[in-house]
Scaffold this motif. Structure first.
Motif, PDB file in Angstrom:
ATOM      1  N   LEU A   1       0.712  -1.335  -0.055  1.00 43.58           N
ATOM      2  CA  LEU A   1      -0.183   0.046  -0.100  1.00 43.58           C
ATOM      3  C   LEU A   1       0.724   1.246   0.005  1.00 43.58           C
ATOM      4  CD1 LEU A   1      -3.130  -0.786   2.269  1.00 43.58           C
ATOM      5  CD2 LEU A   1      -3.120  -0.661  -0.378  1.00 43.58           C
ATOM      6  N   PRO A   2       1.929   1.383   0.903  1.00 46.64           N
ATOM      7  CA  PRO A   2       2.840   2.611   0.881  1.00 46.64           C
ATOM      8  C   PRO A   2       3.271   2.976  -0.512  1.00 46.64           C
ATOM      9  CG  PRO A   2       3.157   1.217   2.740  1.00 46.64           C
ATOM     10  CD  PRO A   2       2.367   0.503   1.841  1.00 46.64           C
ATOM     11  N   LEU A   3       3.661   1.815  -1.355  1.00 41.72           N
ATOM     12  CA  LEU A   3       4.376   1.799  -2.619  1.00 41.72           C
ATOM     13  C   LEU A   3       3.202   2.554  -3.410  1.00 41.72           C
ATOM     14  CD1 LEU A   3       6.470   1.618  -4.513  1.00 41.72           C
ATOM     15  CD2 LEU A   3       5.983  -0.930  -4.698  1.00 41.72           C
ATOM     16  N   MET A   4       2.083   2.012  -3.556  1.00 42.19           N
ATOM     17  CA  MET A   4       0.947   2.383  -4.312  1.00 42.19           C
ATOM     18  C   MET A   4       0.440   3.739  -3.992  1.00 42.19           C
ATOM     19  SD  MET A   4       0.457  -0.256  -6.117  1.00 42.19           S
ATOM     20  CE  MET A   4       2.048  -1.195  -5.913  1.00 42.19           C
ATOM     21  N   LEU A   5       0.351   4.159  -2.866  1.00 44.11           N
ATOM     22  CA  LEU A   5       0.233   5.547  -2.534  1.00 44.11           C
ATOM     23  C   LEU A   5       1.378   6.468  -3.453  1.00 44.11           C
ATOM     24  CD1 LEU A   5      -0.888   5.385   1.104  1.00 44.11           C
ATOM     25  CD2 LEU A   5      -2.232   5.853  -1.020  1.00 44.11           C
ATOM     26  N   LEU A   6       2.531   6.119  -3.240  1.00 43.09           N
ATOM     27  CA  LEU A   6       3.465   6.921  -3.870  1.00 43.09           C
ATOM     28  C   LEU A   6       3.570   6.793  -5.518  1.00 43.09           C
ATOM     29  CD1 LEU A   6       6.358   8.213  -3.400  1.00 43.09           C
ATOM     30  CD2 LEU A   6       7.343   6.056  -3.774  1.00 43.09           C
ATOM     31  N   LEU A   7       3.077   5.660  -5.876  1.00 42.19           N
ATOM     32  CA  LEU A   7       2.756   5.431  -7.273  1.00 42.19           C
ATOM     33  C   LEU A   7       1.574   6.524  -7.634  1.00 42.19           C
ATOM     34  CD1 LEU A   7       3.111   1.704  -7.992  1.00 42.19           C
ATOM     35  CD2 LEU A   7       4.416   3.508  -9.203  1.00 42.19           C
ATOM     36  N   GLY A   8       0.575   6.445  -6.957  1.00 39.10           N
ATOM     37  CA  GLY A   8      -0.409   7.217  -7.192  1.00 39.10           C
ATOM     38  C   GLY A   8      -0.202   8.740  -7.218  1.00 39.10           C
ATOM     39  N   PHE A   9       0.595   9.348  -6.354  1.00 38.00           N
ATOM     40  CA  PHE A   9       1.271  10.709  -6.189  1.00 38.00           C
ATOM     41  C   PHE A   9       2.168  11.036  -7.599  1.00 38.00           C
ATOM     42  CE2 PHE A   9       4.660  13.637  -5.099  1.00 38.00           C
ATOM     43  CZ  PHE A   9       3.865  14.749  -4.833  1.00 38.00           C
ATOM     44  N   ALA A  10       3.009  10.356  -7.790  1.00 37.79           N
ATOM     45  CA  ALA A  10       3.984  10.437  -8.792  1.00 37.79           C
ATOM     46  C   ALA A  10       3.321  10.176 -10.427  1.00 37.79           C
ATOM     47  CB  ALA A  10       4.966   9.321  -8.561  1.00 37.79           C
ATOM     48  N   THR A  11       2.291   9.522 -10.481  1.00 35.81           N
ATOM     49  CA  THR A  11       1.373   9.349 -11.631  1.00 35.81           C
ATOM     50  C   THR A  11       0.775  10.758 -11.813  1.00 35.81           C
ATOM     51  OG1 THR A  11       1.272   6.975 -11.538  1.00 35.81           O
ATOM     52  CG2 THR A  11      -0.439   8.159 -12.912  1.00 35.81           C
ATOM     53  N   TYR A  12       0.091  11.200 -10.702  1.00 42.27           N
ATOM     54  CA  TYR A  12      -0.379  12.607 -10.875  1.00 42.27           C
ATOM     55  C   TYR A  12       0.523  13.807 -11.262  1.00 42.27           C
ATOM     56  CZ  TYR A  12      -3.231  16.787  -9.520  1.00 42.27           C
ATOM     57  OH  TYR A  12      -3.869  18.017  -9.828  1.00 42.27           O
ATOM     58  N   PHE A  13       1.673  13.738 -10.602  1.00 44.03           N
ATOM     59  CA  PHE A  13       2.668  14.607 -10.973  1.00 44.03           C
ATOM     60  C   PHE A  13       2.945  14.480 -12.395  1.00 44.03           C
ATOM     61  CE2 PHE A  13       6.679  16.353 -11.031  1.00 44.03           C
ATOM     62  CZ  PHE A  13       6.758  17.552 -10.019  1.00 44.03           C
ATOM     63  N   GLN A  14       3.312  13.361 -12.875  1.00 40.05           N
ATOM     64  CA  GLN A  14       3.758  13.189 -14.151  1.00 40.05           C
ATOM     65  C   GLN A  14       2.810  13.634 -15.001  1.00 40.05           C
ATOM     66  OE1 GLN A  14       6.717  10.481 -15.522  1.00 40.05           O
ATOM     67  NE2 GLN A  14       5.285   9.481 -17.021  1.00 40.05           N
TER      68      GLN A  14
ATOM     69  N   ILE B   1      10.381  10.195  -8.688  1.00 39.15           N
ATOM     70  CA  ILE B   1       9.566  10.186  -7.481  1.00 39.15           C
ATOM     71  C   ILE B   1       9.494   9.024  -6.820  1.00 39.15           C
ATOM     72  CG2 ILE B   1       7.551  10.681  -6.148  1.00 39.15           C
ATOM     73  CD1 ILE B   1       7.114  12.854  -8.295  1.00 39.15           C
ATOM     74  N   VAL B   2       9.159   7.923  -7.509  1.00 35.78           N
ATOM     75  CA  VAL B   2       9.070   6.646  -6.996  1.00 35.78           C
ATOM     76  C   VAL B   2      10.296   5.967  -6.714  1.00 35.78           C
ATOM     77  CG1 VAL B   2       8.217   4.000  -7.425  1.00 35.78           C
ATOM     78  CG2 VAL B   2       6.767   6.146  -8.194  1.00 35.78           C
ATOM     79  N   LEU B   3      11.374   5.947  -7.542  1.00 36.13           N
ATOM     80  CA  LEU B   3      12.571   5.355  -7.167  1.00 36.13           C
ATOM     81  C   LEU B   3      13.218   6.098  -6.031  1.00 36.13           C
ATOM     82  CD1 LEU B   3      14.121   4.805 -10.878  1.00 36.13           C
ATOM     83  CD2 LEU B   3      13.543   3.119  -9.113  1.00 36.13           C
ATOM     84  N   GLY B   4      13.152   7.224  -5.911  1.00 40.20           N
ATOM     85  CA  GLY B   4      13.613   8.154  -4.846  1.00 40.20           C
ATOM     86  C   GLY B   4      12.982   7.771  -3.573  1.00 40.20           C
TER      87      GLY B   4
ATOM     88  N   PHE C   1      12.844   5.302   1.705  1.00 39.22           N
ATOM     89  CA  PHE C   1      11.897   4.646   2.995  1.00 39.22           C
ATOM     90  C   PHE C   1      11.916   3.091   2.837  1.00 39.22           C
ATOM     91  CE2 PHE C   1       9.886   8.740   1.783  1.00 39.22           C
ATOM     92  CZ  PHE C   1       9.718   9.472   2.810  1.00 39.22           C
ATOM     93  N   GLY C   2      12.827   2.706   1.983  1.00 37.97           N
ATOM     94  CA  GLY C   2      12.998   1.124   2.141  1.00 37.97           C
ATOM     95  C   GLY C   2      11.622   0.410   1.664  1.00 37.97           C
ATOM     96  N   LEU C   3      10.997   0.970   0.853  1.00 38.76           N
ATOM     97  CA  LEU C   3       9.551   0.340   0.580  1.00 38.76           C
ATOM     98  C   LEU C   3       9.903  -1.129  -0.277  1.00 38.76           C
ATOM     99  CD1 LEU C   3       7.497   3.370  -0.623  1.00 38.76           C
ATOM    100  CD2 LEU C   3       7.562   2.401   1.561  1.00 38.76           C
ATOM    101  N   ALA C   4      10.690  -1.063  -1.282  1.00 37.01           N
ATOM    102  CA  ALA C   4      10.998  -2.382  -1.849  1.00 37.01           C
ATOM    103  C   ALA C   4      12.380  -2.225  -2.642  1.00 37.01           C
ATOM    104  CB  ALA C   4       9.814  -2.217  -3.090  1.00 37.01           C
ATOM    105  N   PRO C   5      12.876  -3.384  -3.083  1.00 35.24           N
ATOM    106  CA  PRO C   5      14.138  -3.292  -3.462  1.00 35.24           C
ATOM    107  C   PRO C   5      14.199  -2.427  -5.040  1.00 35.24           C
ATOM    108  CG  PRO C   5      13.455  -5.560  -3.198  1.00 35.24           C
ATOM    109  CD  PRO C   5      12.386  -4.701  -2.908  1.00 35.24           C
TER     110      PRO C   5
END
Length: 255
Positions: free
Chosen positions: A10-23, A33-36, A41-45
């Motif tokens: 879920l945290p990664l999905m929220l980050l994806l949602g914000f980054a998608t809106y921004f792009q 945004i997603v990679l950074g 925050f250590g969300l995923a490899p």
């Protein structure tokens, strides 16, 4: 995929949602945004996130571009694409060839260049008075492709160059989204051939689909009321933050 795995993403999905809106609004930022954020925050490899970003970028592009094809500067996009296609593969091979120390040095140089360019452009956000020739777009594509192949970040050279042109913000946004779709297609094809697309990756992409769909459509219908100068300055400030992150990350790895 279990319900616990869905909750963990879920945290990664929220980050994806914000980054998608921004792009969708600015034409760039999803990958950066997603990679950074995932790294910080250590969300995923990071390696798996980079592949997921490529898949999500294709979804975002498919939803954001319909109805805007007539707004794209096809001459600029064609010149940049000619530079992107071979340089993405070259960047991947170069990264595999370099050892850890050399890679960190290149990472540090990348961060320094992005930081310097972002600061200079933010101070002078007004575009050039005359549109550049095809050669400039071609070389921005080459450098963007190399960075995409090496670090999974193709944005900075393309953002710098397109946002400095006397084009409308809609033209810039559509051109960048299309070019990032080209880059994502190449990286996805390479990952598939290299056997780097396991079933878990497709599950993550499936979970991200409704999030990316909603964020893209919402951004198209409800963009923020920003002026051209403010949007350009926002783009360059984002590059400053990215450059600072890359520089600190490289220095930490070297030390």
């Amino acid at each position: 995929m279990t319900w616990q795995a869905v909750q963990a993403s879920l945290p990664l999905m929220l980050l994806l949602g914000f980054a998608t809106y921004f792009q969708t609004v600015t034409g760039f930022g999803l990958g950066m945004i997603v990679l950074g954020g995932a790294s910080g925050f250590g969300l995923a490899p990071v390696a798996s996130v980079a592949i997921l970003v490529s898949l999500v970028t294709l979804i975002n592009s498919a939803l954001a571009l319909p109805g805007t094809w007539h707004l794209i500067d096809w001459r600029a996009v064609r010149a940049a694409t000619l530079g992107i296609v071979p340089s993405v593969v070259a960047g991947v091979l170069l990264f595999d060839y370099l050892n850890g120390t050399a890679s960190n040095i290149l990472h540090l140089l990348l961060g320094a260049v992005v930081l310097y360019g972002g600061i200079g452009s933010a101070i002078r956000p007004a575009p050039r008075t005359e549109r550049a020739g095809d050669a400039g777009f071609f070389f921005s594509g080459i450098f963007g492709g190399l960075l995409s192949g090496m670090f999974g970040i193709s944005g900075p050279p393309l953002i710098f160059y397109f946002y400095r042109q006397p084009l409308t913000l809609v033209q810039i946004r559509c051109a960048l989204i299309l070019l990032f779709a080209v880059t994502a297609s190449i990286r996805t094809a390479y990952s598939a051939l290299a056997g780097q697309l396991p079933a878990s990756m497709w599950w993550q992409a499936a979970i991200a689909l409704p999030v990316v769909t909603f964020a893209t459509l919402f951004a198209r219908r409800h963009p923020p009321p920003l002026s051209g100068t403010t949007t350009r300055r926002l783009a360059f400030v984002t590059l400053i933050l990215l450059g600072a992150h890359l520089t600190i990350d490289a220095l930490t790895a070297m030390l």
